[in-house]
Design an enzyme around this catalytic site. Structure first.
Site, PDB file in Angstrom:
ATOM      1  N   LYS A  42      20.961  -9.234  -3.927  1.00 30.70           N
ATOM      2  CA  LYS A  42      19.970  -8.253  -3.441  1.00 30.70           C
ATOM      3  C   LYS A  42      20.237  -7.911  -1.973  1.00 30.70           C
ATOM      4  O   LYS A  42      20.292  -6.731  -1.605  1.00 30.70           O
ATOM      5  CB  LYS A  42      18.555  -8.852  -3.566  1.00 30.70           C
ATOM      6  CG  LYS A  42      17.488  -8.111  -2.761  1.00 30.70           C
ATOM      7  CD  LYS A  42      16.111  -8.656  -2.991  1.00 30.70           C
ATOM      8  CE  LYS A  42      15.634  -9.719  -2.038  1.00 30.70           C
ATOM      9  NZ  LYS A  42      15.348  -9.261  -0.665  1.00 30.70           N
ATOM     10  N   ASN A  43      20.419  -8.950  -1.160  1.00 27.23           N
ATOM     11  CA  ASN A  43      20.506  -8.706   0.284  1.00 27.23           C
ATOM     12  C   ASN A  43      21.826  -8.075   0.719  1.00 27.23           C
ATOM     13  O   ASN A  43      21.938  -7.593   1.850  1.00 27.23           O
ATOM     14  CB  ASN A  43      20.256 -10.012   1.056  1.00 27.23           C
ATOM     15  CG  ASN A  43      18.801 -10.428   0.985  1.00 27.23           C
ATOM     16  OD1 ASN A  43      17.949  -9.650   0.541  1.00 27.23           O
ATOM     17  ND2 ASN A  43      18.503 -11.646   1.407  1.00 27.23           N
ATOM     18  N   ARG A 103      11.141  -3.989   3.339  1.00 25.60           N
ATOM     19  CA  ARG A 103      11.612  -4.255   4.700  1.00 25.60           C
ATOM     20  C   ARG A 103      13.031  -3.740   4.914  1.00 25.60           C
ATOM     21  O   ARG A 103      13.366  -3.244   5.988  1.00 25.60           O
ATOM     22  CB  ARG A 103      11.525  -5.753   4.989  1.00 25.60           C
ATOM     23  CG  ARG A 103      11.999  -6.084   6.388  1.00 25.60           C
ATOM     24  CD  ARG A 103      11.539  -7.403   6.895  1.00 25.60           C
ATOM     25  NE  ARG A 103      12.286  -7.796   8.068  1.00 25.60           N
ATOM     26  CZ  ARG A 103      11.996  -7.462   9.312  1.00 25.60           C
ATOM     27  NH1 ARG A 103      10.957  -6.711   9.550  1.00 25.60           N
ATOM     28  NH2 ARG A 103      12.734  -7.863  10.322  1.00 25.60           N
ATOM     29  N   CYS A 114       8.004  -8.362   2.469  1.00 28.64           N
ATOM     30  CA  CYS A 114       7.260  -9.617   2.358  1.00 28.64           C
ATOM     31  C   CYS A 114       6.628  -9.982   3.692  1.00 28.64           C
ATOM     32  O   CYS A 114       7.243  -9.833   4.748  1.00 28.64           O
ATOM     33  CB  CYS A 114       8.219 -10.753   1.994  1.00 28.64           C
ATOM     34  SG  CYS A 114       8.432 -10.991   0.243  1.00 28.64           S
ATOM     35  N   ARG A 163       7.568 -10.535  11.598  1.00 28.75           N
ATOM     36  CA  ARG A 163       8.913 -10.015  11.263  1.00 28.75           C
ATOM     37  C   ARG A 163       9.158  -8.724  12.015  1.00 28.75           C
ATOM     38  O   ARG A 163       9.123  -7.642  11.455  1.00 28.75           O
ATOM     39  CB  ARG A 163       9.039  -9.782   9.760  1.00 28.75           C
ATOM     40  CG  ARG A 163       9.130 -11.041   8.973  1.00 28.75           C
ATOM     41  CD  ARG A 163       9.465 -10.754   7.529  1.00 28.75           C
ATOM     42  NE  ARG A 163      10.889 -10.658   7.309  1.00 28.75           N
ATOM     43  CZ  ARG A 163      11.424 -10.463   6.119  1.00 28.75           C
ATOM     44  NH1 ARG A 163      10.672 -10.302   5.067  1.00 28.75           N
ATOM     45  NH2 ARG A 163      12.730 -10.395   5.975  1.00 28.75           N
ATOM     46  N   PRO A 164       9.390  -8.849  13.308  1.00 31.01           N
ATOM     47  CA  PRO A 164       9.554  -7.630  14.118  1.00 31.01           C
ATOM     48  C   PRO A 164      10.927  -6.988  13.921  1.00 31.01           C
ATOM     49  O   PRO A 164      11.794  -7.547  13.256  1.00 31.01           O
ATOM     50  CB  PRO A 164       9.412  -8.160  15.546  1.00 31.01           C
ATOM     51  CG  PRO A 164       9.815  -9.588  15.475  1.00 31.01           C
ATOM     52  CD  PRO A 164       9.561 -10.070  14.083  1.00 31.01           C
ATOM     53  N   ILE A 165      11.112  -5.805  14.516  1.00 29.27           N
ATOM     54  CA  ILE A 165      12.441  -5.162  14.469  1.00 29.27           C
ATOM     55  C   ILE A 165      12.955  -4.896  15.891  1.00 29.27           C
ATOM     56  O   ILE A 165      13.780  -4.030  16.100  1.00 29.27           O
ATOM     57  CB  ILE A 165      12.422  -3.852  13.642  1.00 29.27           C
ATOM     58  CG1 ILE A 165      11.329  -2.902  14.133  1.00 29.27           C
ATOM     59  CG2 ILE A 165      12.279  -4.114  12.168  1.00 29.27           C
ATOM     60  CD1 ILE A 165      11.509  -1.473  13.629  1.00 29.27           C
ATOM     61  N   ASP A 181      15.354 -18.522   2.556  1.00 29.41           N
ATOM     62  CA  ASP A 181      14.886 -17.914   1.303  1.00 29.41           C
ATOM     63  C   ASP A 181      14.650 -18.946   0.199  1.00 29.41           C
ATOM     64  O   ASP A 181      13.998 -18.636  -0.788  1.00 29.41           O
ATOM     65  CB  ASP A 181      15.903 -16.867   0.804  1.00 29.41           C
ATOM     66  CG  ASP A 181      15.833 -15.592   1.620  1.00 29.41           C
ATOM     67  OD1 ASP A 181      15.442 -15.669   2.798  1.00 29.41           O
ATOM     68  OD2 ASP A 181      16.164 -14.522   1.098  1.00 29.41           O
TER      69      ASP A 181
HETATM   70  C1  UD1 Z   1      17.228 -11.039   5.948  1.00 29.60           C
HETATM   71  C2  UD1 Z   1      16.952 -11.143   4.478  1.00 29.60           C
HETATM   72  C3  UD1 Z   1      15.912 -12.215   4.206  1.00 29.60           C
HETATM   73  C4  UD1 Z   1      16.339 -13.520   4.837  1.00 29.60           C
HETATM   74  C5  UD1 Z   1      16.694 -13.341   6.310  1.00 29.60           C
HETATM   75  C6  UD1 Z   1      17.277 -14.586   6.947  1.00 29.60           C
HETATM   76  C7  UD1 Z   1      17.329  -8.915   3.655  1.00 29.60           C
HETATM   77  C8  UD1 Z   1      16.776  -7.657   3.121  1.00 29.60           C
HETATM   78  N1  UD1 Z   1      16.468  -9.882   3.997  1.00 29.60           N
HETATM   79  O1  UD1 Z   1      16.022 -10.635   6.575  1.00 29.60           O
HETATM   80  O2  UD1 Z   1      15.795 -12.372   2.794  1.00 29.60           O
HETATM   81  O3  UD1 Z   1      15.276 -14.450   4.740  1.00 29.60           O
HETATM   82  O4  UD1 Z   1      17.662 -12.287   6.470  1.00 29.60           O
HETATM   83  O5  UD1 Z   1      18.418 -14.994   6.275  1.00 29.60           O
HETATM   84  O6  UD1 Z   1      18.527  -9.088   3.751  1.00 29.60           O
HETATM   85  N2  UD1 Z   1      13.903 -11.337  14.319  1.00 29.60           N
HETATM   86  C9  UD1 Z   1      13.236 -10.857  15.432  1.00 29.60           C
HETATM   87  N3  UD1 Z   1      13.372  -9.529  15.727  1.00 29.60           N
HETATM   88  C10 UD1 Z   1      14.112  -8.691  14.976  1.00 29.60           C
HETATM   89  C11 UD1 Z   1      14.790  -9.181  13.830  1.00 29.60           C
HETATM   90  C12 UD1 Z   1      14.663 -10.517  13.538  1.00 29.60           C
HETATM   91  O7  UD1 Z   1      12.550 -11.591  16.123  1.00 29.60           O
HETATM   92  O8  UD1 Z   1      14.207  -7.506  15.305  1.00 29.60           O
HETATM   93  C13 UD1 Z   1      13.807 -12.769  13.990  1.00 29.60           C
HETATM   94  C14 UD1 Z   1      13.071 -13.021  12.681  1.00 29.60           C
HETATM   95  O9  UD1 Z   1      11.685 -13.083  12.870  1.00 29.60           O
HETATM   96  C15 UD1 Z   1      13.694 -14.320  12.243  1.00 29.60           C
HETATM   97  C16 UD1 Z   1      15.134 -14.223  12.724  1.00 29.60           C
HETATM   98  O10 UD1 Z   1      15.131 -13.244  13.762  1.00 29.60           O
HETATM   99  O11 UD1 Z   1      13.088 -15.396  12.932  1.00 29.60           O
HETATM  100  C17 UD1 Z   1      16.154 -13.842  11.690  1.00 29.60           C
HETATM  101  O12 UD1 Z   1      15.687 -12.716  10.958  1.00 29.60           O
HETATM  102  P1  UD1 Z   1      16.710 -11.703  10.267  1.00 29.60           P
HETATM  103  O13 UD1 Z   1      18.007 -12.381  10.009  1.00 29.60           O
HETATM  104  O14 UD1 Z   1      16.728 -10.462  11.063  1.00 29.60           O
HETATM  105  O15 UD1 Z   1      15.982 -11.419   8.886  1.00 29.60           O
HETATM  106  P2  UD1 Z   1      16.046 -10.096   8.065  1.00 29.60           P
HETATM  107  O16 UD1 Z   1      17.338  -9.392   8.310  1.00 29.60           O
HETATM  108  O17 UD1 Z   1      14.799  -9.310   8.209  1.00 29.60           O
END
Ligand code: UD1
Length: 415
Positions: free
Chosen positions: A21-22, A90, A114, A119-121, A303
């Protein structure tokens, strides 16, 4: 969807694992980087993929889906992604990087998905900023436009899967060389690097988590087989380990990408046999407790944390899990308590503590994707029957879960 799960002593036989999926979600968005057709094989037919395809169609992409092969092209995508579905998934954040690459501008709603705590960006936006894009944040939309003041080097403060892939999308067609430091190198990111390179990008990575992107003018269509889903594979491995009488083989998988999951499962005294492209799990009556640290790959993946939590309720003692990636991924704790689970969050330390528990079936509510699978596993471990409400969450990320579970002897029915 509501499912009824009955006590199951073990799962048996062979189970085919779907594509990731990811990796598939960003791979679909990569189609925005070229006018030509992209053929993606081994795409799992799950809710999140259909949602992503619907968003892509709403901005002008054309596609066909046959078996697990998606053919997709984007002759002239619209840079405005105003559909409400964006807030539902997301991974819609990948539309930002992909559209910036193709159109140099995007207007998009905030991504959803989820609820795993915060979960910021912000990492994504900082990367776009460093790549020379100007960002305007409005109440409901983000407006991002290229202004041509690119830095040559950007650094993530924390490894981020989505942020890294977005930075790759947004930089691979910019002029000059971009160096991305502290990049995520999860297997799904590497799969996307392979795909982009097949499309004509020039991306190199090294073991120090540094990625070098040499900009190219144009990308082309290609064919790519998406890697297997590590999370689905790990979920079924944990399910088998959770039930005392299991003998399950999963295929086709690359065991090297699951090495931490395998070593964690082995330390519970469960037998794990690695074969060519398959893994066999023979469970133990006498499951041992564990201390597990969750982190970016190659650590144990976040996950699988909620499913591991359920499994450890059967271990002969106290286990502790620390999730450093998504410490807020705790929606399963209260639900497992309803089944009699002795599990709690040690708040000062932010660690999940799990003690051996005799579970008794009850009515529980699934709050997110992996929580649902964890509750299904716990339901199989519990005496009597367990009713899982909101079980449709599982369809976001698992292909045909009810059919697959039944095929290996797990007692589950949709009611
Ligand atoms: C992806 C996966 C998710 C998985 C995660 C970690 C997808 C669609 N989702 O999520 O299933 O659990 O990787 O392997 O592929 N963070 C920030 N700011 C940001 C982005 C991230 O603070 O802008 C933090 C998050 O809160 C977290 C960490 O960075 O603590 C890692 O998150 P990230 O790897 O970005 O997760 P996703 O890409 O959203």
């Amino acid at each position: 969807m509501i499912v009824k799960v009955s006590k199951t002593t073990g799962v048996h036989g062979e189970l085919a694992i779907s594509g990731s999926k990811n990796a598939s979600l960003p791979a679909l968005c990569a189609s925005l980087l070229t006018k030509e057709w992209l053929t993606l094989e081994n795409v799992p037919l799950i809710d999140d993929i259909y949602k992503m395809l619907a968003i892509l169609k709403s901005i002008g992409c054309e596609y066909t889906v046959e078996n697990h092969t998606v053919q997709i092209r984007s002759p002239n995508p619209n840079h405005k992604v105003l559909t409400e579905v964006v807030g539902d998934i997301r991974a819609s954040y990948y539309l930002m990087g992909a559209l910036l690459s193709r159109k140099k501008k995007v207007l998009i709603g905030y991504p959803g998905g989820c609820n795993l705590g915060k979960r910021p960006i912000d990492f994504h936006l900082k990367a776009f900023h460093d790549l020379g894009y100007r960002i305007t944040e409005e109440e409901k939309f983000l407006h991002i436009v290229y202004n041509g003041t690119k830095k040559h080097r950007l650094r993530f403060v924390k490894e981020t899967v989505g942020g890294t892939i977005n930075a790759l999308f947004a930089s691979c067609r910019l002029e000059g060389v971009t160096v991305i430091e502290n990049a995520s190198l999860e297997p799904e990111v590497i799969d996307i690097i392979e795909l982009l390179n097949k499309m004509g990008a020039k991306i190199e990575k090294n073991d120090n988590h540094v990625i070098t992107v040499t900009g190219v003018k144009k990308l082309k269509g290609t064919m790519h087989k998406v890697i297997f889903d590590r999370m689905e594979a790990g979920s079924y491995m944990l399910l088998a380990s959770s039930l005392p009488n299991s003998n399950l083989t999963i295929y086709p998988v690359d065991a090297s990408l699951l090495r931490t999951v395998i070593s964690v499962i082995r330390s519970t005294k469960t037998k794990v046999k690695i074969m060519n492209d398959s893994i066999n799990i023979v469970s133990t009556e006498n499951l041992q407790p564990l201390n597990v640290l969750i982190g970016p790959y190659p650590f144990f993946p976040t996950d699988l944390q909620q499913i591991l939590s359920a499994m450890l309720l059967r271990a002969q003692g106290k286990s502790v899990i620390e999730d450093t990636v998504f410490p807020g991924r705790i929606s399963h704790i209260n639900e497992l308590k309803k089944l009699g689970g002795n599990i709690y969050l040690d708040e000062p330390q932010n660690k999940i503590v799990i003690n051996k528990s005799d579970l008794i079936g009850a009515r529980v509510k699934a709050h997110d994707l992996r929580c649902t699978f964890g509750l299904i596993v716990a339901g199989g471990m519990a005496n009597n029957s367990t009713i899982v409400e909101n079980a449709e969450n599982v369809l976001r990320g698992y292909e045909n879960p009810i059919l697959k579970l039944k095929s290996i002897g797990f007692l589950i029915d949709e009611i």
